[in-house]
Motif scaffolding. Sequence first.
Motif, mmCIF file in Angstrom:
data_model
loop_
_atom_site.group_PDB
_atom_site.id
_atom_site.type_symbol
_atom_site.label_atom_id
_atom_site.label_comp_id
_atom_site.label_asym_id
_atom_site.label_seq_id
_atom_site.Cartn_x
_atom_site.Cartn_y
_atom_site.Cartn_z
ATOM 1 N N ILE A 42 0.897 -1.428 -0.174
ATOM 2 C CA ILE A 42 -0.513 -0.060 -0.342
ATOM 3 C C ILE A 42 0.700 1.448 0.123
ATOM 4 C CG2 ILE A 42 -1.813 0.935 1.240
ATOM 5 C CD1 ILE A 42 -2.753 -1.468 2.752
ATOM 6 N N HIS A 43 1.816 0.993 0.757
ATOM 7 C CA HIS A 43 2.824 2.331 0.253
ATOM 8 C C HIS A 43 3.703 2.386 -0.618
ATOM 9 C CE1 HIS A 43 5.686 5.350 2.895
ATOM 10 N NE2 HIS A 43 6.647 4.092 2.081
ATOM 11 N N PHE A 44 3.871 1.161 -0.904
ATOM 12 C CA PHE A 44 4.768 1.703 -2.691
ATOM 13 C C PHE A 44 4.095 2.016 -3.514
ATOM 14 C CE2 PHE A 44 8.319 -1.720 -1.090
ATOM 15 C CZ PHE A 44 8.318 -0.657 -0.548
ATOM 16 N N PHE A 45 2.585 1.660 -3.313
ATOM 17 C CA PHE A 45 1.182 2.473 -4.467
ATOM 18 C C PHE A 45 1.165 3.418 -4.367
ATOM 19 C CE2 PHE A 45 -2.912 3.556 -4.618
ATOM 20 C CZ PHE A 45 -3.098 3.357 -6.451
ATOM 21 N N LEU A 46 1.152 4.328 -2.854
ATOM 22 C CA LEU A 46 1.245 5.767 -3.105
ATOM 23 C C LEU A 46 2.103 6.957 -2.395
ATOM 24 C CD1 LEU A 46 -0.880 5.934 0.759
ATOM 25 C CD2 LEU A 46 -1.912 6.972 -1.312
ATOM 26 N N LEU A 47 3.509 6.020 -2.900
ATOM 27 C CA LEU A 47 4.573 6.840 -3.189
ATOM 28 C C LEU A 47 4.689 6.637 -4.997
ATOM 29 C CD1 LEU A 47 7.168 5.063 -1.070
ATOM 30 C CD2 LEU A 47 5.904 7.707 -0.955
ATOM 31 N N ASP B 26 -1.879 13.943 -4.384
ATOM 32 C CA ASP B 26 -2.727 14.386 -3.544
ATOM 33 C C ASP B 26 -4.300 13.948 -3.590
ATOM 34 O OD1 ASP B 26 -1.240 16.322 -2.568
ATOM 35 O OD2 ASP B 26 -1.093 18.021 -3.863
ATOM 36 N N ARG B 27 -4.613 13.588 -4.489
ATOM 37 C CA ARG B 27 -5.904 12.954 -4.733
ATOM 38 C C ARG B 27 -5.821 11.801 -3.622
ATOM 39 N NH1 ARG B 27 -8.863 9.214 -8.761
ATOM 40 N NH2 ARG B 27 -7.161 8.015 -8.653
ATOM 41 N N TYR B 28 -5.070 10.985 -3.823
ATOM 42 C CA TYR B 28 -5.133 9.601 -2.575
ATOM 43 C C TYR B 28 -4.561 10.680 -1.182
ATOM 44 C CZ TYR B 28 -4.807 6.466 -6.259
ATOM 45 O OH TYR B 28 -5.641 5.405 -7.323
ATOM 46 N N LEU B 29 -3.615 11.179 -1.227
ATOM 47 C CA LEU B 29 -3.009 11.500 0.304
ATOM 48 C C LEU B 29 -4.774 12.461 1.153
ATOM 49 C CD1 LEU B 29 0.887 13.248 -0.022
ATOM 50 C CD2 LEU B 29 -0.254 11.178 0.794
ATOM 51 N N GLN C 170 2.036 7.206 -7.046
ATOM 52 C CA GLN C 170 1.405 8.201 -6.990
ATOM 53 C C GLN C 170 2.236 9.217 -7.479
ATOM 54 O OE1 GLN C 170 -1.686 6.941 -8.767
ATOM 55 N NE2 GLN C 170 -0.939 5.077 -8.008
ATOM 56 N N SER C 171 2.892 9.628 -6.612
ATOM 57 C CA SER C 171 4.311 10.888 -7.115
ATOM 58 C C SER C 171 4.542 10.756 -8.837
ATOM 59 C CB SER C 171 4.539 11.217 -6.328
ATOM 60 O OG SER C 171 5.916 9.730 -5.985
ATOM 61 N N LEU C 172 4.864 9.928 -8.994
ATOM 62 C CA LEU C 172 4.940 9.561 -10.105
ATOM 63 C C LEU C 172 4.236 10.261 -11.227
ATOM 64 C CD1 LEU C 172 6.705 5.573 -10.636
ATOM 65 C CD2 LEU C 172 7.958 8.888 -9.972
#
Length: 119
Positions: free
Chosen positions: A36-41, A52-55, A43-45
């Motif tokens: 989950i953490h790697f997926f959220l990271l 920001d949408r996920y955060l 998204q910054s790509l």
Amino acid sequence: MSSRPRLDHRAKSHLSYFIYMAHRISGLLLACFLPIHFFLLSQSLFGADELDRYLKLTDFWVVKFGEWGLVTLLTVHLVGGVRLLMIEFGTWRGLRKGWIQAAIVISIISGLLFLALAD
């Protein structure tokens, strides 16, 4: 007749077994968190707006509770791992109940500090 040794159930009621299981379970739960953490990271790509949408999901109380749990799990795993390293590589012997109690207290304090300092 079975050749397996009999399990002494008194060992599972000892405080060191609790911290052993807490270290193992916290490691497994942290391993479940990493994808989950790697997926959220990742998204910054795709840009700051996508991240920001996920955060924005972190504004929900359930996610904040999960973040508190994550900080507590990290501390339990860290302190339990250091305790194991001290037992394995130290010149001393035994389970050292004080280390077990310190691991529990440090984990509780770090979780409470996270709650106090979180936005």
